[in-house]
Write an enzyme that holds these catalytic residues in place. Sequence first.
Site, PDB file in Angstrom:
ATOM      1  N   CYS A 246       0.865  -1.180   0.000  1.00  0.00           N
ATOM      2  CA  CYS A 246       0.000   0.000   0.000  1.00  0.00           C
ATOM      3  C   CYS A 246       0.905   1.235   0.000  1.00  0.00           C
ATOM      4  O   CYS A 246       2.093   1.129  -0.311  1.00  0.00           O
ATOM      5  CB  CYS A 246      -0.988  -0.009   1.160  1.00  0.00           C
ATOM      6  SG  CYS A 246      -0.288   0.173   2.813  1.00  0.00           S
TER       7      CYS A 246
ATOM      8  N   CYS B 157      -1.462   0.785   7.271  1.00  0.00           N
ATOM      9  CA  CYS B 157      -2.910   0.561   7.387  1.00  0.00           C
ATOM     10  C   CYS B 157      -3.332  -0.729   6.691  1.00  0.00           C
ATOM     11  O   CYS B 157      -3.619  -1.726   7.341  1.00  0.00           O
ATOM     12  CB  CYS B 157      -3.699   1.715   6.764  1.00  0.00           C
ATOM     13  SG  CYS B 157      -3.518   3.301   7.585  1.00  0.00           S
ATOM     14  N   ARG B 158      -3.371  -0.696   5.357  1.00  0.00           N
ATOM     15  CA  ARG B 158      -3.945  -1.793   4.583  1.00  0.00           C
ATOM     16  C   ARG B 158      -3.017  -2.986   4.417  1.00  0.00           C
ATOM     17  O   ARG B 158      -3.432  -4.128   4.635  1.00  0.00           O
ATOM     18  CB  ARG B 158      -4.370  -1.284   3.200  1.00  0.00           C
ATOM     19  CG  ARG B 158      -5.451  -0.228   3.259  1.00  0.00           C
ATOM     20  CD  ARG B 158      -5.711   0.392   1.919  1.00  0.00           C
ATOM     21  NE  ARG B 158      -4.576   1.219   1.516  1.00  0.00           N
ATOM     22  CZ  ARG B 158      -4.447   1.788   0.327  1.00  0.00           C
ATOM     23  NH1 ARG B 158      -5.380   1.598  -0.599  1.00  0.00           N
ATOM     24  NH2 ARG B 158      -3.402   2.533   0.043  1.00  0.00           N
ATOM     25  N   SER B 159      -1.783  -2.759   3.992  1.00  0.00           N
ATOM     26  CA  SER B 159      -0.914  -3.906   3.694  1.00  0.00           C
ATOM     27  C   SER B 159      -0.552  -4.731   4.930  1.00  0.00           C
ATOM     28  O   SER B 159      -0.478  -5.962   4.827  1.00  0.00           O
ATOM     29  CB  SER B 159       0.329  -3.482   2.897  1.00  0.00           C
ATOM     30  OG  SER B 159       1.069  -2.487   3.555  1.00  0.00           O
TER      31      SER B 159
ATOM     32  N   ASP C 220      -8.401   3.433   1.190  1.00  0.00           N
ATOM     33  CA  ASP C 220      -7.299   3.838   2.062  1.00  0.00           C
ATOM     34  C   ASP C 220      -7.907   4.557   3.267  1.00  0.00           C
ATOM     35  O   ASP C 220      -8.361   5.695   3.159  1.00  0.00           O
ATOM     36  CB  ASP C 220      -6.338   4.762   1.325  1.00  0.00           C
ATOM     37  CG  ASP C 220      -5.104   5.111   2.151  1.00  0.00           C
ATOM     38  OD1 ASP C 220      -5.047   4.752   3.351  1.00  0.00           O
ATOM     39  OD2 ASP C 220      -4.184   5.734   1.596  1.00  0.00           O
TER      40      ASP C 220
ATOM     41  N   ASN D 266       2.405   1.483   4.291  1.00  0.00           N
ATOM     42  CA  ASN D 266       2.635   0.216   4.989  1.00  0.00           C
ATOM     43  C   ASN D 266       2.287   0.308   6.476  1.00  0.00           C
ATOM     44  O   ASN D 266       2.920  -0.323   7.302  1.00  0.00           O
ATOM     45  CB  ASN D 266       4.076  -0.264   4.781  1.00  0.00           C
ATOM     46  CG  ASN D 266       4.336  -1.697   5.208  1.00  0.00           C
ATOM     47  OD1 ASN D 266       5.447  -2.029   5.600  1.00  0.00           O
ATOM     48  ND2 ASN D 266       3.360  -2.563   5.138  1.00  0.00           N
TER      49      ASN D 266
END
Length: 156
Positions: free
Chosen positions: A10, A15-17, A125, A13
């Site tokens: 993401c 939040c999402r990944s 995001d 690195n």
Amino acid sequence: MENPRVLFVCLGNICRSPLAEGLFRKRASEAGLTVAADSAGTGDWHVGEPPQQQSQDVARVAGFDISDIRARRVSPEDFTRFTHIVAMDEMNERDLASVRLQDGGTAEVARLLSYSALPEKNVLDPYGMSDDAFQKAYAQIESGVEGLLARLRQAH
């Protein structure tokens, strides 16, 4: 055939990944798959930082811990070290193309939601947004991870 090595990417690195990495590890283990997983960001703003607290909270409620993950930036070598590089959104996918060297390895690059039946193409995001946004992003990630695992089970 070699065991899959998957890198989730993401922007920062945090939040999402990390959520995708943690969930993928959990679900692969439950399915008895031998895989390696990591995560990285296309930017370097948060290198060395743990995932955002909201991401850690979502993971904990879902039954896994991502508190030990530390943000890092994606590198050209990742395209050789990993079999799959999975971007959270279109911008991340575009940014990955600029990181990949001319002879940039054999990693398959795709967006996470390309493995999902969801109509969205990009994982939201949630950075700087409400807890609800983190929940929505997690639901998208879960759908994509399930689809990716199904594909990897077929291939291996």
